[in-house]
Design an enzyme around this catalytic site. Structure first.
Site, PDB file in Angstrom:
ATOM      1  N   CYS A 118      17.501 -20.781   9.454  1.00 25.67           N
ATOM      2  CA  CYS A 118      18.273 -19.746   8.755  1.00 25.67           C
ATOM      3  C   CYS A 118      18.410 -20.119   7.285  1.00 25.67           C
ATOM      4  O   CYS A 118      18.932 -21.176   6.954  1.00 25.67           O
ATOM      5  CB  CYS A 118      19.653 -19.597   9.379  1.00 25.67           C
ATOM      6  SG  CYS A 118      19.595 -19.151  11.120  1.00 25.67           S
ATOM      7  N   HIS A 168      23.027 -40.918  13.683  1.00 23.60           N
ATOM      8  CA  HIS A 168      23.855 -39.868  14.294  1.00 23.60           C
ATOM      9  C   HIS A 168      23.176 -39.159  15.458  1.00 23.60           C
ATOM     10  O   HIS A 168      23.781 -38.307  16.111  1.00 23.60           O
ATOM     11  CB  HIS A 168      24.321 -38.862  13.232  1.00 23.60           C
ATOM     12  CG  HIS A 168      23.286 -37.873  12.809  1.00 23.60           C
ATOM     13  ND1 HIS A 168      23.304 -36.562  13.226  1.00 23.60           N
ATOM     14  CD2 HIS A 168      22.214 -37.992  11.995  1.00 23.60           C
ATOM     15  CE1 HIS A 168      22.287 -35.916  12.684  1.00 23.60           C
ATOM     16  NE2 HIS A 168      21.610 -36.767  11.935  1.00 23.60           N
ATOM     17  N   THR A 187      24.611 -50.589  -3.246  1.00 26.96           N
ATOM     18  CA  THR A 187      25.526 -51.286  -2.343  1.00 26.96           C
ATOM     19  C   THR A 187      25.406 -50.734  -0.930  1.00 26.96           C
ATOM     20  O   THR A 187      25.404 -49.515  -0.722  1.00 26.96           O
ATOM     21  CB  THR A 187      26.984 -51.128  -2.841  1.00 26.96           C
ATOM     22  OG1 THR A 187      27.077 -51.629  -4.173  1.00 26.96           O
ATOM     23  CG2 THR A 187      27.942 -51.892  -1.947  1.00 26.96           C
ATOM     24  N   SER A 239      17.543 -42.203  12.854  1.00 22.68           N
ATOM     25  CA  SER A 239      18.859 -41.818  12.342  1.00 22.68           C
ATOM     26  C   SER A 239      19.948 -42.249  13.308  1.00 22.68           C
ATOM     27  O   SER A 239      19.810 -42.074  14.530  1.00 22.68           O
ATOM     28  CB  SER A 239      18.944 -40.293  12.168  1.00 22.68           C
ATOM     29  OG  SER A 239      18.724 -39.913  10.844  1.00 22.68           O
TER      30      SER A 239
END
Length: 382
Positions: free
Chosen positions: A326, A205, A241, A203
């Site tokens: 959570c 990020h 795209t 990933s």
């Protein structure tokens, strides 16, 4: 790095800020370089060349070729494409998959989905240090095993699994080996071919690129069915795209990581050790997971007898994680930590500190001071 509201950010395993150099590379493709890379005119072809360069940058970081890289929206999508794809295309060999009880939910939930569709999944346990037992893996491998999926670096503890040994054992029964390398990419050197990785997910990020972009490495010769239909993009696997600005950003992030991986590791581990050594001076604290087989930026510490949720809630200027899942009003202890043998109370008392390249010594000293003072003034529950 200066964050808004003067926050000391030690939650890099959750997400990273965008490197300014990555943002600079990305911006032109949000403004003047906006053409569709699939267009046949000169403008589109120019953007397509930039995409090719970015694909090569990603491939170079993991010792792959550009044709082995598929752009995705992130690791979760990449994991889904890979697990479901292998299950569908290799079902004639068998329907047995092996993974680990401490994998990311993206893997565990996808495996659960496959179990509901007739596949058998073996979930390996982990030892107290967070590592799997290779003997348990050997006993679990069968002639009908089609895939072994083991996370490279655990997102909560930073524990590094013996990936090369796992891959070797996997290949002995003719199965494919897949790894979720989300927390490893850009932090440690990885050569997928040499290690024996067949499929790898990452990933952007988590490595100073934007959210919403990632990549899937599929070794040449491995066939996966189309995951998204509608144009044949990304080797026919994922139509649609392309997210051009983010792809350019991911490529630049990979290029920077390849150039700076060693110096970043040396600086970050020094900060992590300073933080850890000071916090372990607090009575009844200990590190969760192996300290020998661990990524350099993570320290998961149990503050025995305290509620990590309460502590984190009182750290108004510090961003860290407790690793708890959570769901609505239900708070559960970290399944990663309980799988390692921690009691629910100790899991609830644990905090993950994950550092990155923008952290400073001053920041670390401040966090140590804040946490130490908070412990002194907080109520111990046990």
């Amino acid at each position: 790095m200066n964050y808004k509201h003067n926050i000391s950010y030690l939650d890099y395993n959750a997400t990273t800020p965008i490197d300014p150099r990555v943002l600079d590379a990305m911006l032109p493709f949000l403004k003047e370089n906006f053409a569709n890379p699939s267009s046949t005119h000169h403008f589109g072809k120019t953007i397509n060349e930039a995409i090719k360069s970015a694909r090569t940058q990603v491939a170079d970081l993991i010792g792959a070729t550009d044709k082995e890289i598929i752009f995705t929206s992130g690791s979760t999508e990449a994991i889904n494409i890979a697990l479901k794809g292998v299950a569908e295309n290799y079902s004639e060999k068998g329907k047995h998959i092996i993974t680990v009880s401490t994998e990311h939910k993206a893997v565990l939930d996808t495996c659960n989905y496959l179990e509901n569709r007739g596949y058998e999944v073996t979930y390996l346990s982990v030892q107290k240090n967070g590592l799997i037992d290779l003997e348990e893996l050997k006993k679990s491998l069968r002639s009908d095993t089609i895939l072994v999926c083991v996370m490279f670096v655990n997102n909560e503890t930073g524990v590094i699994q013996p990936i090369q040994e796992i891959a070797l054992l996997t290949h002995e029964v003719g199965a494919l080996f897949m790894t979720d390398a989300t927390q490893a990419i850009g932090k440690i050197d990885i050569n997928a071919g040499k290690i024996g990785i067949d499929i790898l997910c990452l990933s952007g990020h988590k490595m100073y690129a934007p959210k919403g972009i990632g990549a899937l490495y599929v070794k040449k010769g491995i066939k996966l069915p189309a995951y998204t239909h509608g144009g044949g993009h990304e080797n026919g696997l994922r139509s649609g795209t392309l997210n051009v600005p983010s792809i350019i950003a991911l490529g630049r992030a990979c290029e920077i990581a390849e150039q700076e991986i060693q110096q970043d590791a040396e600086r970050i581990v020094s900060l992590r050790n300073e933080l850890e050594n000071e916090l372990l001076k607090i009575p009844d604290t200990f590190v969760n997971g192996s300290t020998e087989n661990r990524i350099h930026n993570v320290s998961n510490i149990c503050f025995k007898g305290f509620d990590a949720n309460v502590l984190i809630g009182r750290m108004k200027n510090v961003a860290v994680s407790n690793g708890s899942a959570c769901t609505s009003a239900i708070v559960e202890p970290s399944y990663v930590l309980t799988a390692m043998g921690l009691s629910d109370d100790d899991a609830f008392a644990s905090i993950r500190f994950s550092l990155g390249k923008f952290n400073t010594k001053e920041e670390i000293k401040l966090v140590v001071k804040i946490v130490s003072e908070l412990i002194k003034t907080s109520f111990r529950y046990a």
